[in-house]
Scaffold this motif. Structure first.
Motif, short mmCIF file in Angstrom:
data_model
loop_
_atom_site.label_atom_id
_atom_site.label_comp_id
_atom_site.label_asym_id
_atom_site.label_seq_id
_atom_site.Cartn_x
_atom_site.Cartn_y
_atom_site.Cartn_z
N CYS A 201 17.90 -40.05 19.98
CA CYS A 201 17.62 -40.93 21.12
C CYS A 201 16.29 -40.63 21.81
O CYS A 201 15.53 -39.77 21.41
N ASN A 228 15.41 -43.20 17.90
CA ASN A 228 15.54 -44.61 18.29
C ASN A 228 14.70 -45.44 17.34
O ASN A 228 13.83 -44.92 16.62
N CYS A 266 19.42 -44.08 16.43
CA CYS A 266 20.01 -44.18 17.77
C CYS A 266 19.62 -45.53 18.37
O CYS A 266 19.55 -46.53 17.64
N CYS A 267 19.33 -45.56 19.66
CA CYS A 267 19.19 -46.85 20.34
C CYS A 267 18.20 -47.79 19.64
O CYS A 267 17.11 -47.37 19.23
#
Ligand SMILES: Cc1cc2nc3c(=O)[nH]c(=O)nc-3n(C[C@H](O)[C@H](O)[C@H](O)COP(=O)(O)OP(=O)(O)OC[C@H]3O[C@@H](n4cnc5c(N)ncnc54)[C@H](O)[C@@H]3O)c2cc1C
Ligand code: MET
Ligand SMILES: [Zn+2]
Length: 622
Positions: A201, A228, A266-267
């Motif tokens: 992240c 991310n 991740c994001c």
């Protein structure tokens, strides 16, 4: 083959984001609760990641602990939500994928907002739910605070022999929020028994790769990375992650080359991203040797604009020290302020302190005024900093500015809330409280920024903290004082005290404390001023005879002022026997009063000293 064995042999693919993916579909609520109310949607996301080639599927439980669920009033559903989450992930992972139970970090920049004890309770509850449902491993992810992650890892390691993946999040490439380098942090996690150590992240592939370049291959653990999709952009009030799965694919190759053996997203990542990295690195033979780039150790330089004068509080350890508050004007006329500063300097005070919009009403910036009086009169100013008016970014920038101006004495306060001042509707920022601010200032003294980044040189701030003895429970106030010392406060400055018994009480309650305390004395100026303080300011009590004396002085300004000074002097008489540090507060720029009190303190101190010398020589003669 279990997850641990599998990781020994090949590169595994993790899944991608759950939260941002659901958000991109228009879901804007507690994502973890969907395990109960919209289980099909969650199942579909898991299935999409399985179909994209993920070997390791994480449960949709990132925030499924009571601390985070309480934001949605769902704190009583920890068990149901976690149980359903594992079952959904297992249902999707129907062709040999591993299911890991995710637990996310709780602490952000406001480290102290949640105690470790509370974190431990909440972690245990979630952990037991996940273990009960027989996950194949644990994923402790998005931890900004290494202390928090180490604490929960110890708990998990005691409770299970399943593989544990631990992942930190960095604000800046290569360092954690507290300045620990990524290699050191991962080493620490490995030593605490994590099977997989890595990052996830916050940063995109570029910074994640850059950070891993510095990390050696662990001896016992393996490395992981879930970057991310990219850095986020803010569009139409939403965070979006513009990115291209091909770029993510290329990045996965670099992560593999840096030794990552478990690679996910991740994001902002989607099943397309995972499909892309599957095609490139899934099942690859892990690298077994890694050469770290040669990097000269950057030393933190000592500041060059260092003021070599001793800090006043150092003086207060062994002898008298007087500091005087002279607040910046509320209007643009500055003449009286400068006259006051000059007169106080001539009177020989150790420092002039400048409040930061106290009582939440605007004044000329205390930094501007402090800088000017430093330059004009060679005063060593003490600048108050309230957490109310600046966010983390503003606070750090402000502190860097103060350092550059050569200002080195600070008082860190949470600050009076805006609702009491001129702009009751304004935001009280409070990204930090006084404890955090003290901690971060001290971190800057080690050359480390709030976000863990090197500042290139260290600051040399001394940090005072506020002490408010005008409270119902003095012991609680002393407790706060002790806590502020733990966070790095060097000394204390008290609110004004208006009666002699209270000065003695404060002395008795704080005499075990080693840090100097400057006791606050503010001369009263009118009977109305005295009545206001006594009746309206919480915690302030004026002795009946003091109120009476001010009343008797009537409306004659000069008379009232003389009376105010005489009362302040008798408070000072008591204070001088008990405290080395005296903090005088100039009321309404009436600096003549604080100059007179400064002179008085100096005279009395000189008398005390000659008396002491006399007694000594008499004792020596006897
Ligand atoms: C010397 C001095 C200088 C100051 N300068 C400024 C200034 O420049 N600008 C400004 O805006 N304000 C200033 N203040 C006011 C200060 O912000 C408030 O008085 C504050 O409530 C106490 O100090 P703090 O901010 O460090 O609070 P903290 O100790 O950080 O406390 C934060 C919160 O806890 C509460 N609290 C504090 N003590 C207790 C207790 N014993 N029991 C229960 N709750 C408690 C407070 O009300 C506050 O909400 C100053 C205060 C002092 C003593
Ligand atoms: C906020 S970090 C990401 C948490 C979790 N893995 C998710 O994708 O939703
Ligand atoms: Zn994330």
């Amino acid at each position: 083959m279990n997850l641990r064995e599998s990781l020994q042999r090949q590169t595994l693919i993790g899944d991608g984001a759950m939260g941002t993916l659901l958000y991109s579909y228009g879901v804007d609520r507690c994502f973890e609760e969907l395990n109960l109310s919209h289980s099909e949607e969650v199942l579909n996301v898991h299935r999409a990641y399985v179909n994209a080639g993920a070997d390791v599927i994480q449960t949709n439980t990132y925030g499924a602990n009571y601390i985070k669920l309480a934001r949605y009033d769902l704190q009583d559903q920890v068990k149901e939500i976690n149980t359903a989450a594992v079952r959904l992930a297992k249902k999707a992972a129907d062709s040999g994928q591993y299911v890991v139970g995710t637990i996310g970090g709780v602490r952000g920049a406001k480290k102290q907002a949640i105690s470790l004890e509370e974190i431990k309770r909440s972690f245990r509850e979630q952990l037991y739910c996940l273990l009960f449902e027989e996950v194949d491993g644990l994923l402790l992810e998005t931890y900004y605070d290494l202390e928090e992650l180490s604490t929960v890892l110890k708990i998990a390691r005691k409770e299970t022999s399943l593989p544990i993946i631990t992942q930190v999040s960095m604000h800046e490439a290569g360092v954690l929020q507290d300045g620990t380098s990524l290699p050191d942090a991962l080493k620490q996690l490995e030593q605490l028994g994590a099977d997989v150590v890595g990052v996830n992240c916050r940063l995109g592939p570029y910074h994640t790769i850059q950070s891993l370049e510095e990390v050696p291959l662990p001896e016992h653990a393996v490395l992981s990375a879930y970057p991310n999709a990219s850095l986020p952009a803010y569009q139409d009030g939403r965070l979006v992650y513009p990115t291209d799965p091909t770029y993510f694919q290329k990045s996965a190759q670099s992560l593999y080359e840096q030794g990552a053996r478990l690679i996910g997203g991740c994001c902002g990542t989607t099943p397309e991203h995972i499909e892309a990295i599957t095609a490139r690195v899934k099942g690859k033979q892990p690298i077994e040797e890694k050469i770290l780039p040669f990097k000269e150790k950057t030393k933190v330089k000592e500041s060059e604009n260092k003021d070599d004068r001793p800090h006043p509080h150092e003086k207060a350890r062994n002898g008298r020290s007087i500091i005087v508050e002279l607040d910046p004007p509320k209007k643009l006329k500055t003449e009286r302020f400068f006259q006051g500063a000059s007169a106080l300097q001539e009177a020989g005070v150790d420092s002039v302190t400048l409040a930061d919009n106290s009582l939440a009403s605007p004044r000329i910036s205390n930094t501007a005024m402090a800088s000017l009086i430093k330059e004009k009169y060679d005063i060593d100013p003490l600048v108050h900093i309230a957490c109310r008016d600046r966010n983390l970014l503003g606070l750090q920038s402000h502190l860097m500015g103060l350092h550059t101006l050569g200002i080195r004495q600070l008082l860190a306060v949470t600050g009076d809330p805006t609702k009491i001042g001129d702009f009751p509707g304004a935001t009280s920022v409070y990204d930090l409280n006084s404890f955090d601010l003290i901690h971060y200032i001290k971190q800057m003294n080690k050359g480390i920024s709030f976000s863990g980044k090197s500042l290139g040189e260290s600051t040399s701030f001394s940090v005072a903290a506020a002490f408010n003895p005008n409270v119902r429970n003095l012991n609680r106030a002393v407790g706060r004082l002790e806590k502020k010392i733990k966070y790095g406060a060097d000394y204390f400055i008290s609110q004004p005290v208006f009666n002699e018994e209270q000065i003695i009480e404060v002395y008795e309650a704080t005499k075990h404390i080693d840090a100097p305390i400057y006791i606050g004395i503010m001369p009263l100026i009118t009977a109305r001023n005295a009545e206001f303080l006594h009746n309206e300011v919480p915690g302030i009590t004026l002795a009946p005879d003091v109120l009476e004396k001010m009343e008797l002085a009537g409306t004659d300004k000069a008379k009232a002022q003389t009376e105010g000074l005489s009362i302040a002097k008798s408070l000072i008489d008591t204070a001088l026997d008990l405290f080395n540090g005296i903090y005088l507060i100039t009321p309404f720029l009436r600096y003549e009063m604080t100059v007179e009190l400064t002179n008085y303190i100096q005279e009395q101190t000189a008398k005390q000293q000659s008396l002491k010398r006399l007694t000594h020589s008499q004792q020596a003669q006897a």
